[in-house]
Design an enzyme around this catalytic site. Structure first.
Site, PDB file in Angstrom:
ATOM      1  N   LYS A 113       0.868  -1.166   0.170  1.00 51.43           N
ATOM      2  CA  LYS A 113       0.167  -0.018   0.179  1.00 51.43           C
ATOM      3  C   LYS A 113       0.813   1.349  -0.213  1.00 51.43           C
ATOM      4  CE  LYS A 113      -4.206  -1.750   1.961  1.00 51.43           C
ATOM      5  NZ  LYS A 113      -4.908  -2.357   3.369  1.00 51.43           N
ATOM      6  N   LYS A 192      -4.164  -7.670  -9.421  1.00 53.54           N
ATOM      7  CA  LYS A 192      -5.291  -8.255  -8.529  1.00 53.54           C
ATOM      8  C   LYS A 192      -6.320  -7.166  -8.611  1.00 53.54           C
ATOM      9  CE  LYS A 192      -6.459  -7.167  -4.121  1.00 53.54           C
ATOM     10  NZ  LYS A 192      -6.872  -7.257  -2.749  1.00 53.54           N
ATOM     11  N   LYS A 195     -10.488  -2.390  -5.039  1.00 53.06           N
ATOM     12  CA  LYS A 195     -11.058  -0.802  -5.026  1.00 53.06           C
ATOM     13  C   LYS A 195     -10.012   0.049  -5.191  1.00 53.06           C
ATOM     14  CE  LYS A 195     -14.161  -2.504  -1.797  1.00 53.06           C
ATOM     15  NZ  LYS A 195     -13.492  -3.127  -0.778  1.00 53.06           N
TER      16      LYS A 195
HETATM   17  P1  ADP Z   1     -10.254  -4.536  -2.010  1.00 51.87           P
HETATM   18  O1  ADP Z   1      -8.863  -4.741  -2.129  1.00 51.87           O
HETATM   19  O2  ADP Z   1     -10.823  -4.350  -3.283  1.00 51.87           O
HETATM   20  O3  ADP Z   1     -10.201  -2.927  -1.145  1.00 51.87           O
HETATM   21  P2  ADP Z   1     -10.992  -5.507   0.404  1.00 51.87           P
HETATM   22  O4  ADP Z   1      -9.529  -5.167   1.082  1.00 51.87           O
HETATM   23  O5  ADP Z   1     -12.127  -4.492   1.056  1.00 51.87           O
HETATM   24  O6  ADP Z   1     -11.034  -5.343  -1.089  1.00 51.87           O
HETATM   25  O7  ADP Z   1     -11.281  -7.071   0.344  1.00 51.87           O
HETATM   26  C1  ADP Z   1     -12.704  -7.589   1.074  1.00 51.87           C
HETATM   27  C2  ADP Z   1     -12.508  -8.992   0.745  1.00 51.87           C
HETATM   28  O8  ADP Z   1     -12.418  -9.407  -0.522  1.00 51.87           O
HETATM   29  C3  ADP Z   1     -11.320  -9.668   1.621  1.00 51.87           C
HETATM   30  O9  ADP Z   1     -11.298 -10.673   1.841  1.00 51.87           O
HETATM   31  C4  ADP Z   1     -10.400  -9.893   0.106  1.00 51.87           C
HETATM   32  O10 ADP Z   1      -9.342 -10.766   0.373  1.00 51.87           O
HETATM   33  C5  ADP Z   1     -11.421 -10.267  -0.792  1.00 51.87           C
HETATM   34  N1  ADP Z   1     -10.702  -9.777  -2.068  1.00 51.87           N
HETATM   35  C6  ADP Z   1     -10.377  -8.546  -2.342  1.00 51.87           C
HETATM   36  N2  ADP Z   1     -10.163  -8.469  -3.764  1.00 51.87           N
HETATM   37  C7  ADP Z   1      -9.947  -9.668  -4.341  1.00 51.87           C
HETATM   38  C8  ADP Z   1      -9.500 -10.504  -5.489  1.00 51.87           C
HETATM   39  N3  ADP Z   1      -9.045  -9.858  -6.436  1.00 51.87           N
HETATM   40  N4  ADP Z   1      -9.552 -11.796  -5.499  1.00 51.87           N
HETATM   41  C9  ADP Z   1     -10.047 -12.410  -4.497  1.00 51.87           C
HETATM   42  N5  ADP Z   1     -10.383 -12.051  -3.265  1.00 51.87           N
HETATM   43  C10 ADP Z   1     -10.344 -10.426  -3.051  1.00 51.87           C
END
Ligand code: ADP
Ligand code: TRP
Length: 323
Positions: A113, A192, A195
């Site tokens: 990050k 990956k 958001k």
């Molecule tokens: P983001 O990375 O979009 O901000 P979050 O950190 O809020 O997402 O993640 C919420 C859940 O979704 C977590 O359990 C995270 O591991 C899962 N997740 C987020 N992005 C992915 C992805 N590209 N593939 C699989 N799981 C994901």
């Protein structure tokens, strides 16, 4: 034997996307029938990303709405907002005092990050301790998360084991449930899907915008006639999750054979995606304007979650000598 307790959380930092859905939401929703389930909106974690107050408020409600539209059943699941149970911040402090700097310094998520330009604040560095407190305060046995969260679960286990060694067997050692071991779901740019990276395909939104996003997924430069490797084709990787094995095998075959372009694969992906989420969209539009319903669900959830959290914190206060 005590029934298993499952817990997971999601940050309200934007609209939920396919990575969230397949990585966490779908596995969690499928488990709510068989285990005691706690799901929450991690609004305290979202503060680490310098989110605007209005966006935080709006996203909290919309992520809750999306979760319920996708099948979270508030009759079965304790669904709440992290900050409505303030005991979690007290436990974070107590656990922080048991957590070595080295353990946190090894966390990829903080390094990734900050490398991407997020402001490096103490909250971002201590993020895994708050996450450990989330999990441990509810004595969770299993935690469904996407692969990117695996290390945070290892940190949680480490903290819990260390705590129990020092103060007695108070905390439950949780286990991660990671469905798709292989890799995180890729986004439209091949990294990956996240958001924070602007490469997401949301679950809900305007058809034209979403079609454009899917048609814009990066692919290599192979032409229509060339044989293609399905494993290198992001539209196929997403399609396979949405379409069922038979349809996925057919697409893989067409890609390998040549004469089938990435544009064709993207079109099939869009159709499968739009169809897959149709019932959820319908449910969502039925509750969309009833934000008081969502607020009530979260308030009820907070009462139940708060009861469990206070019990654990009470045990911990005694164990560490605060009481
Ligand atoms: P983001 O990375 O979009 O901000 P979050 O950190 O809020 O997402 O993640 C919420 C859940 O979704 C977590 O359990 C995270 O591991 C899962 N997740 C987020 N992005 C992915 C992805 N590209 N593939 C699989 N799981 C994901
Ligand atoms: N860190 C998780 C994510 O970004 C969200 C989260 C916060 C979480 N606390 C949690 C997930 C506890 C599982 C359990 O996705």
């Amino acid at each position: 034997m005590k029934p298993k307790r499952m817990l997971s959380g999601i940050q309200p930092t934007g609209d939920v996307h396919l990575g969230n859905y397949f990585g966490m939401m779908k596995p969690a929703i499928e488990m709510q029938d068989s285990v005691e389930t706690y799901l929450f909106i991690a609004d305290l974690h979202a503060l680490t990303s310098s989110i605007e107050p209005d966006a935080l408020r709006k996203n909290t409600i919309s992520v809750a709405l999306d979760f319920i539209s996708c099948g979270l059943n508030p009759e079965k699941t304790i669904f709440f907002k992290q900050s409505d149970v303030p005991e979690v911040t007290e436990l974070t402090w107590i656990l922080s005092c048991q957590t070595s700097m080295g353990l946190l310094e090894r966390c990829h998520s903080y390094k990734d990050k900050t490398a991407r330009g997020m402001i490096s604040n103490h909250g971002l560095f201590a993020y895994p301790v708050l996450m450990a407190a989330d999990i441990l305060i509810y004595k969770s046995d299993i935690v469904p998360v996407g692969r990117d969260q695996k290390q945070h679960l290892e940190v949680t286990r480490d903290i819990a084991i260390r705590f129990n060694n020092r103060y007695g067997e108070i905390l439950t050692i949780p286990e991660a449930v990671i469905r798709n071991e292989s890799a995180a779901l890729p986004g439209t740019d091949g990294q990956k899907m996240s958001k924070s990276y602007g490469n997401t395909i949301e679950l809900f939104g305007d058809e034209k915008t979403l079609r454009k996003k899917i048609m814009g997924i990066v692919t290599d430069s192979k032409g229509l006639e060339d044989a293609k490797n399905p494993d290198d084709c992001i539209p196929y990787q997403i399609y396979k999750l949405l379409s069922g094995k038979k349809n996925a095998d057919e697409m893989a075959e067409k890609l390998r054979a040549g004469g089938y372009g990435y544009g064709h694969a993207k079109k099939e992906l869009f159709d499968a995606y739009w169809e897959h989420f149709r019932p959820f969209r319908e449910k969502r539009s039925a509750i969309l304007n009833d934000s008081s319903y969502i607020e009530k669900v979260l308030a009820d959830g907070a009462v139940k979650a708060g009861g469990t959290a206070r019990k654990t914190v009470c045990e911990i206060r005694k164990a560490v000598g605060l009481k």
